[in-house]
Write an enzyme that holds these catalytic residues in place. Structure first.
Site, PDB file in Angstrom:
ATOM      1  N   TYR A 196      -1.540  -0.936  10.837  1.00 13.94           N
ATOM      2  CA  TYR A 196      -1.795  -1.467   9.485  1.00 13.94           C
ATOM      3  C   TYR A 196      -0.616  -1.165   8.562  1.00 13.94           C
ATOM      4  O   TYR A 196      -0.106  -2.052   7.863  1.00 13.94           O
ATOM      5  CB  TYR A 196      -3.091  -0.852   8.930  1.00 13.94           C
ATOM      6  CG  TYR A 196      -3.220  -0.996   7.442  1.00 13.94           C
ATOM      7  CD1 TYR A 196      -3.443  -2.239   6.874  1.00 13.94           C
ATOM      8  CD2 TYR A 196      -3.083   0.112   6.598  1.00 13.94           C
ATOM      9  CE1 TYR A 196      -3.529  -2.374   5.495  1.00 13.94           C
ATOM     10  CE2 TYR A 196      -3.176  -0.021   5.231  1.00 13.94           C
ATOM     11  CZ  TYR A 196      -3.401  -1.264   4.678  1.00 13.94           C
ATOM     12  OH  TYR A 196      -3.476  -1.390   3.319  1.00 13.94           O
ATOM     13  N   LYS A 238       2.269  -3.696   6.476  1.00 11.07           N
ATOM     14  CA  LYS A 238       2.642  -3.640   5.055  1.00 11.07           C
ATOM     15  C   LYS A 238       4.154  -3.456   4.905  1.00 11.07           C
ATOM     16  O   LYS A 238       4.798  -4.128   4.103  1.00 11.07           O
ATOM     17  CB  LYS A 238       1.883  -2.517   4.346  1.00 11.07           C
ATOM     18  CG  LYS A 238       0.383  -2.775   4.230  1.00 11.07           C
ATOM     19  CD  LYS A 238       0.103  -3.974   3.364  1.00 11.07           C
ATOM     20  CE  LYS A 238      -1.310  -4.484   3.425  1.00 11.07           C
ATOM     21  NZ  LYS A 238      -1.469  -5.830   2.840  1.00 11.07           N
ATOM     22  N   SER A 277       0.840  -1.200   0.000  1.00 12.28           N
ATOM     23  CA  SER A 277       0.000   0.000   0.000  1.00 12.28           C
ATOM     24  C   SER A 277       0.867   1.238   0.000  1.00 12.28           C
ATOM     25  O   SER A 277       1.966   1.251   0.574  1.00 12.28           O
ATOM     26  CB  SER A 277      -0.857  -0.014   1.273  1.00 12.28           C
ATOM     27  OG  SER A 277      -1.450   1.252   1.476  1.00 12.28           O
TER      28      SER A 277
HETATM   29  N1  UFG Z   1     -12.893  11.093   3.291  1.00 17.14           N
HETATM   30  C1  UFG Z   1     -13.946  11.899   3.627  1.00 17.14           C
HETATM   31  N2  UFG Z   1     -15.075  11.324   4.132  1.00 17.14           N
HETATM   32  C2  UFG Z   1     -15.185   9.970   4.312  1.00 17.14           C
HETATM   33  C3  UFG Z   1     -14.107   9.168   3.978  1.00 17.14           C
HETATM   34  C4  UFG Z   1     -12.962   9.744   3.471  1.00 17.14           C
HETATM   35  O1  UFG Z   1     -13.889  13.109   3.478  1.00 17.14           O
HETATM   36  O2  UFG Z   1     -16.245   9.520   4.795  1.00 17.14           O
HETATM   37  C5  UFG Z   1     -11.692  11.695   2.698  1.00 17.14           C
HETATM   38  C6  UFG Z   1     -10.421  11.475   3.475  1.00 17.14           C
HETATM   39  O3  UFG Z   1     -10.252  12.455   4.459  1.00 17.14           O
HETATM   40  C7  UFG Z   1      -9.375  11.507   2.370  1.00 17.14           C
HETATM   41  C8  UFG Z   1     -10.101  10.934   1.167  1.00 17.14           C
HETATM   42  O4  UFG Z   1     -11.477  11.068   1.454  1.00 17.14           O
HETATM   43  O5  UFG Z   1      -9.046  12.861   2.069  1.00 17.14           O
HETATM   44  C9  UFG Z   1      -9.793   9.470   0.929  1.00 17.14           C
HETATM   45  O6  UFG Z   1     -10.031   8.730   2.124  1.00 17.14           O
HETATM   46  P1  UFG Z   1     -10.067   7.137   2.119  1.00 17.14           P
HETATM   47  O7  UFG Z   1     -10.359   6.693   3.518  1.00 17.14           O
HETATM   48  O8  UFG Z   1     -10.957   6.644   1.036  1.00 17.14           O
HETATM   49  O9  UFG Z   1      -8.596   6.742   1.689  1.00 17.14           O
HETATM   50  P2  UFG Z   1      -7.209   7.051   2.424  1.00 17.14           P
HETATM   51  O10 UFG Z   1      -6.366   7.725   1.411  1.00 17.14           O
HETATM   52  O11 UFG Z   1      -7.361   7.702   3.714  1.00 17.14           O
HETATM   53  O12 UFG Z   1      -6.728   5.570   2.761  1.00 17.14           O
HETATM   54  C10 UFG Z   1      -6.356   4.692   1.757  1.00 17.14           C
HETATM   55  C11 UFG Z   1      -6.582   3.252   2.199  1.00 17.14           C
HETATM   56  C12 UFG Z   1      -5.683   2.915   3.346  1.00 17.14           C
HETATM   57  C13 UFG Z   1      -4.274   3.285   3.039  1.00 17.14           C
HETATM   58  C14 UFG Z   1      -4.182   4.725   2.594  1.00 17.14           C
HETATM   59  C15 UFG Z   1      -2.810   5.142   2.191  1.00 17.14           C
HETATM   60  O13 UFG Z   1      -7.911   3.052   2.607  1.00 17.14           O
HETATM   61  O14 UFG Z   1      -5.741   1.530   3.564  1.00 17.14           O
HETATM   62  O15 UFG Z   1      -5.032   4.935   1.483  1.00 17.14           O
HETATM   63  O16 UFG Z   1      -2.393   4.373   1.133  1.00 17.14           O
HETATM   64  F1  UFG Z   1      -3.502   3.103   4.127  1.00 17.14           F
END
Ligand code: UFG
Length: 336
Positions: free
Chosen positions: A148, A152, A124
């Site tokens: 997590y 990885k 990841s």
């Molecule tokens: N977000 C919102 N509202 C939500 C969910 C997410 O505004 O309900 C925003 C987050 O703040 C972020 C973006 O949407 O700016 C993406 O969030 P995600 O949770 O979809 O994805 P992340 O980038 O936080 O996390 C993903 C994977 C993780 C991994 C990470 C880094 O889910 O497993 O990328 O690679 F660790």
């Protein structure tokens, strides 16, 4: 090749099974259904016309791993099976180390016993921590911000150490950015348990009426519209990246790490707008404070995958959202 997919009925595993079959490979799937449903197997048969060679087993079950490898002539393994929720990993670190790291060690041991030393590992972009040195190249410094992420990074290091000890191993760790989308048939897609932690599944559940509104976690980031920017990649592009990686193992690459992303950043607001275009449904939003542990922006330098694997992502943001909407609207409660 015959390829064993641990976590083969999961979101990424199931799409990869299709891409492998389309590329002419044979697949054996192993899963314990901890985060997937048996119905995936029926849907995969419907899409591919192939009845999946399937073992219901836990990746920490060494006897089961031995049985699969003794019964099948496996050429390579793609190792997806692992828990993957950041918040849960903070609450249950031992579960993450036992399954994410322990499961990988047991799998590698079983592979070694059966002289199967070709593996593609599901890593990841989380291994880059909160690095803001964009775009992220594979030689950017790694860091860990939650258990997590530690699983990885530890597994990547284990693969590197293993290759250093025995050069007959070939291992590629694929660092995924943000996988979204679904198969265009609408038959398989992401089916998170409980409240979705990730943006796109959450938006999809709002659009289909399961949740009242999307909460945007912060609109005061130093990004063009203030919301978080990520590199969303269509799960079928990601799946095809695995096909390219597993085929590249035949070139004896040793140990390597490769980003799978598009190289493009998309903000939360841009994703909401794309989903509204795809679904024709207005997504109510609320703005809340930033989510702890989130950074402002992350996107890949995707040139190594193009250079080494001959693979680039081709599907657009509108294809991602259209495919998610088709899956979600045809299956409002996922596989249930
Ligand atoms: N977000 C919102 N509202 C939500 C969910 C997410 O505004 O309900 C925003 C987050 O703040 C972020 C973006 O949407 O700016 C993406 O969030 P995600 O949770 O979809 O994805 P992340 O980038 O936080 O996390 C993903 C994977 C993780 C991994 C990470 C880094 O889910 O497993 O990328 O690679 F660790």
């Amino acid at each position: 090749m015959r390829i064993l997919l641990t976590g083969g009925t999961g979101y990424i595993g199931s799409h990869t099974a299709i891409a492998l079959i389309e590329a002419g490979h044979q697949v054996t799937l192993l899963d314990n259904f901890s985060n997937s449903k048996p119905a995936v197997l029926d849907r995969l048969r419907e899409i591919t016309g192939v009845t999946m060679d399937f073992f219901e087993a836990d990746v920490t079950d060494e006897d089961a791993l031995d049985a699969v490898m003794a019964d099948r002539s496996i050429d390579a393994v793609i190792h997806f099976a692992a828990p993957k929720a950041v918040g849960e990993s903070i609450a249950r670190p031992l579960h993450y180390f036992e399954n994410g790291v322990g499961g990988t060690v047991k799998l590698l041991r079983a592979m070694d016993r059966h002289a199967v030393r070709n593996v593609v590992y599901s890593s990841s972009a989380t291994v880059y921590g909160l690095s803001e040195d964009l775009p992220l190249t594979e030689d950017a410094p790694t860091s860990v911000i939650n258990p997590y992420g530690r699983t990885k990074l530890m597994c990547e290091q284990i693969l590197g150490d293993l290759f250093a000890s025995d050069s007959s191993w070939n291992a590629i760790a694929l660092r995924y950015f943000n996988p979204v989308g679904a198969h265009p048939s609408g038959l398989i897609g992401e089916d998170p348990q409980g409240v979705p932690a990730n943006l796109v599944p959450f938006i999809a559940q709002v659009a289909v009426g399961r949740r009242p509104a999307l909460t945007i976690f912060g609109d005061d980031y130093p990004t063009p519209d203030g919301t978080g920017v990520r590199d969303y990649i269509h799960v079928l592009d990601l799946a095809e990246g695995h096909v390219a990686a597993v085929e590249h193992l035949a070139n004896k690459p040793g140990y390597d790490t490769i980003n799978l992303g598009t190289g493009q950043g998309v903000s939360v607001r841009e994703m909401v707008e794309a989903f509204e275009r795809a679904s024709g449904v207005a997504i109510p939003i609320e703005v809340a404070p930033r989510r702890p542990g989130d950074g402002p922006a992350s996107w890949a330098d995707a040139t190594k995958a193009a250079r080494v694997l001959g693979w680039t992502a081709t599907r657009t943001l509108d294809q991602m959202t259209a495919d998610v909407w088709r899956w979600q609207s045809h299956n409002p409660n996922g596989y249930d």
